[in-house]
Scaffold this motif. Structure first.
Motif, PDB file in Angstrom:
ATOM      1  N   LYS A 178      25.638 -30.364  -7.441  1.00  0.00           N
ATOM      2  CA  LYS A 178      24.231 -30.454  -7.964  1.00  0.00           C
ATOM      3  C   LYS A 178      23.886 -28.904  -8.573  1.00  0.00           C
ATOM      4  N   ALA A 179      23.145 -28.951  -9.297  1.00  0.00           N
ATOM      5  CA  ALA A 179      23.150 -27.650 -10.289  1.00  0.00           C
ATOM      6  C   ALA A 179      22.458 -26.591  -9.369  1.00  0.00           C
ATOM      7  N   ALA A 180      22.608 -25.398  -9.489  1.00  0.00           N
ATOM      8  CA  ALA A 180      22.355 -24.434  -8.443  1.00  0.00           C
ATOM      9  C   ALA A 180      20.555 -24.300  -8.785  1.00  0.00           C
ATOM     10  N   THR A 181      19.896 -23.958  -7.576  1.00  0.00           N
ATOM     11  CA  THR A 181      18.362 -23.526  -8.096  1.00  0.00           C
ATOM     12  C   THR A 181      18.577 -22.275  -8.473  1.00  0.00           C
ATOM     13  N   PRO A 182      17.259 -21.973  -9.468  1.00  0.00           N
ATOM     14  CA  PRO A 182      17.331 -20.495  -9.934  1.00  0.00           C
ATOM     15  C   PRO A 182      17.402 -19.515  -8.886  1.00  0.00           C
ATOM     16  N   GLN A 183      17.905 -18.294  -9.112  1.00  0.00           N
ATOM     17  CA  GLN A 183      17.929 -17.199  -8.327  1.00  0.00           C
ATOM     18  C   GLN A 183      16.315 -16.642  -8.213  1.00  0.00           C
ATOM     19  N   LYS A 184      15.996 -16.408  -6.917  1.00  0.00           N
ATOM     20  CA  LYS A 184      14.603 -15.969  -6.932  1.00  0.00           C
ATOM     21  C   LYS A 184      14.498 -14.327  -6.749  1.00  0.00           C
ATOM     22  N   ILE A 185      13.811 -13.707  -7.306  1.00  0.00           N
ATOM     23  CA  ILE A 185      13.713 -12.150  -7.123  1.00  0.00           C
ATOM     24  C   ILE A 185      12.420 -12.042  -6.668  1.00  0.00           C
ATOM     25  N   VAL A 186      12.322 -11.089  -5.564  1.00  0.00           N
ATOM     26  CA  VAL A 186      11.182 -10.611  -5.031  1.00  0.00           C
ATOM     27  C   VAL A 186      10.569  -9.223  -5.419  1.00  0.00           C
ATOM     28  N   VAL A 187       9.465  -9.231  -6.296  1.00  0.00           N
ATOM     29  CA  VAL A 187       8.909  -7.684  -6.652  1.00  0.00           C
ATOM     30  C   VAL A 187       7.930  -7.248  -5.852  1.00  0.00           C
ATOM     31  N   GLY A 188       7.970  -5.979  -5.344  1.00  0.00           N
ATOM     32  CA  GLY A 188       7.124  -5.573  -4.383  1.00  0.00           C
ATOM     33  C   GLY A 188       6.177  -4.837  -5.145  1.00  0.00           C
ATOM     34  N   ILE A 215       3.037  -4.557  -0.886  1.00  0.00           N
ATOM     35  CA  ILE A 215       3.550  -3.761   0.310  1.00  0.00           C
ATOM     36  C   ILE A 215       2.880  -2.667   0.562  1.00  0.00           C
ATOM     37  N   ASP A 216       3.102  -1.970   1.405  1.00  0.00           N
ATOM     38  CA  ASP A 216       2.754  -0.459   1.743  1.00  0.00           C
ATOM     39  C   ASP A 216       3.295   0.417   0.880  1.00  0.00           C
ATOM     40  N   TRP A 217       2.547   0.838  -0.135  1.00  0.00           N
ATOM     41  CA  TRP A 217       3.397   1.694  -1.435  1.00  0.00           C
ATOM     42  C   TRP A 217       4.038   2.944  -0.539  1.00  0.00           C
ATOM     43  N   ILE A 245      10.982  -2.872  -7.136  1.00  0.00           N
ATOM     44  CA  ILE A 245       9.646  -2.300  -7.033  1.00  0.00           C
ATOM     45  C   ILE A 245       9.335  -2.290  -8.553  1.00  0.00           C
ATOM     46  N   TRP A 246       7.929  -2.853  -9.109  1.00  0.00           N
ATOM     47  CA  TRP A 246       7.604  -3.010 -10.384  1.00  0.00           C
ATOM     48  C   TRP A 246       6.019  -3.063 -10.420  1.00  0.00           C
ATOM     49  N   ASN A 247       5.651  -1.626 -10.550  1.00  0.00           N
ATOM     50  CA  ASN A 247       4.345  -1.371 -10.251  1.00  0.00           C
ATOM     51  C   ASN A 247       3.811  -0.009 -10.646  1.00  0.00           C
ATOM     52  N   GLY A 248       4.272   0.376 -12.079  1.00  0.00           N
ATOM     53  CA  GLY A 248       3.850   1.738 -12.230  1.00  0.00           C
ATOM     54  C   GLY A 248       4.683   2.750 -11.379  1.00  0.00           C
ATOM     55  N   LEU A 249       5.992   2.551 -11.220  1.00  0.00           N
ATOM     56  CA  LEU A 249       6.893   3.421 -10.328  1.00  0.00           C
ATOM     57  C   LEU A 249       7.230   4.340 -11.186  1.00  0.00           C
ATOM     58  N   THR A 250       6.958   5.757 -10.847  1.00  0.00           N
ATOM     59  CA  THR A 250       7.593   6.983 -11.702  1.00  0.00           C
ATOM     60  C   THR A 250       8.886   6.978 -11.262  1.00  0.00           C
ATOM     61  N   ILE A 251       9.640   7.555 -12.438  1.00  0.00           N
ATOM     62  CA  ILE A 251      11.144   7.825 -12.140  1.00  0.00           C
ATOM     63  C   ILE A 251      11.038   9.355 -11.868  1.00  0.00           C
ATOM     64  N   THR A 252      11.442   9.682 -10.650  1.00  0.00           N
ATOM     65  CA  THR A 252      11.746  11.237 -10.437  1.00  0.00           C
ATOM     66  C   THR A 252      13.258  11.245  -9.599  1.00  0.00           C
ATOM     67  N   GLU A 253      13.673  12.642  -9.944  1.00  0.00           N
ATOM     68  CA  GLU A 253      14.973  12.937  -9.371  1.00  0.00           C
ATOM     69  C   GLU A 253      15.041  12.489  -7.845  1.00  0.00           C
ATOM     70  N   ASP A 254      13.925  12.891  -7.060  1.00  0.00           N
ATOM     71  CA  ASP A 254      14.248  12.690  -5.900  1.00  0.00           C
ATOM     72  C   ASP A 254      14.340  11.066  -5.379  1.00  0.00           C
TER      73      ASP A 254
END
Length: 265
Positions: free
Chosen positions: A33-43, A84-86, A101-110
């Motif tokens: 049977k065709a595989a069900t689509p992969q699910k991604i969970v976005v926090g 989630i708890d940010w 994590i997809w919610n205005g996440l700032t890219i920092t070196e740390d």
């Protein structure tokens, strides 16, 4: 008799071949049977308007929510949004409770030490918000003042990146979100709020005249989508979808809906 037996065997074998071909027609190599689509969970932080928040009906909406849905559709993946708890976002990600994590996440070196980022898709400033009649006109005027911001945010990181300024503050108070910090400013419990420009201007547009933004700020930053460090294959696919969305003008249309202009980087 032998001819009849041979003919019967031929018919049986032909039937088996036809059955095999029928299974293969489902589109999978071994008749599976065709595989069900992969699910991604976005926090996400579900109070972070206009990036990701709940509308009057309690539904999750926002710029990043629409971007994630569009990208997932292009990747033939299901997407689930998990508030989630940010302040614990990296723990949530690396413990595999969420995939992105997809919610205005700032890219920092740390953050790059523990998070794999897409290319930046938006630029943002850390602005200083005051009341219209405030005597705070420059960053230097923050000396001796009580400053509010969101706990675990890039705003707090931006403040701490300028220790010579931060040490002049009377106090830094952190809150669960920027909206709470701005409410504290309104009732006079803090003298100024350092916050993401994208969020603050959206919130202030709903309350015209109640707040003001001074010219000085705590620098520019860039937003990206964060994944686990070993999810390089998923990152490549996601980046491809984001690039296509930008090239086709889809990201620009989503931006115009939420910000009134194309602010895609």
């Amino acid at each position: 008799m032998k001819k009849l037996i041979a003919l019967a065997m031929t018919v049986v074998m032909s039937g088996l071949v036809l059955v095999g071909c029928g299974s293969a027609s489902t589109g999978t190599p071994n008749g599976e049977k065709a595989a069900t689509p992969q699910k991604i969970v976005v926090g996400l932080d579900d109070t972070f308007a206009p990036m990701g928040f709940r509308d009057d009906k309690g539904e999750l909406v926002g710029f990043d929510v629409e971007m994630a849905k569009e990208a997932a559709s292009r990747l033939d993946m299901e997407v689930e949004f998990k508030p989630i708890d940010w302040n614990s976002k990296e723990v949530e990600l690396n413990s595999k409770k969420i995939d992105m994590i997809w919610n205005g996440l700032t890219i920092t070196e740390d953050r790059k030490k523990n998070i794999l980022f897409t290319q930046p898709y938006m630029a943002n400033h850390q602005i200083i918000v005051v009341l219209p009649d405030s005597d705070i006109k420059t960053k230097a005027d923050l000396s001796g003042k009580v400053i509010g911001t969101q706990e675990g945010s890039s705003s707090l990181d931006a403040i701490n990146s300028e220790p010579e300024v931060a040490k002049t503050f009377k106090e830094i108070r952190t809150y669960a979100d920027y909206v709470a910090a701005l409410n504290e400013l309104k009732i006079g419990r803090v003298d100024a709020v350092v916050a993401d420009e994208v969020v603050s201007r959206y919130y202030m547009s709903k309350k015209p005249g109640e707040y003001a933004v001074i010219e000085d700020n705590f620098g520019e930053e860039e937003y990206g989508v964060g994944l686990r460090k070993d999810d390089t294959e998923l990152l490549g696919k996601l980046q491809g979808a984001l690039d296509a969305m930008k090239a086709e003008g889809v990201s620009a249309e989503i931006a115009k809906k939420w910000f009134g202009e194309d602010i895609i980087k």
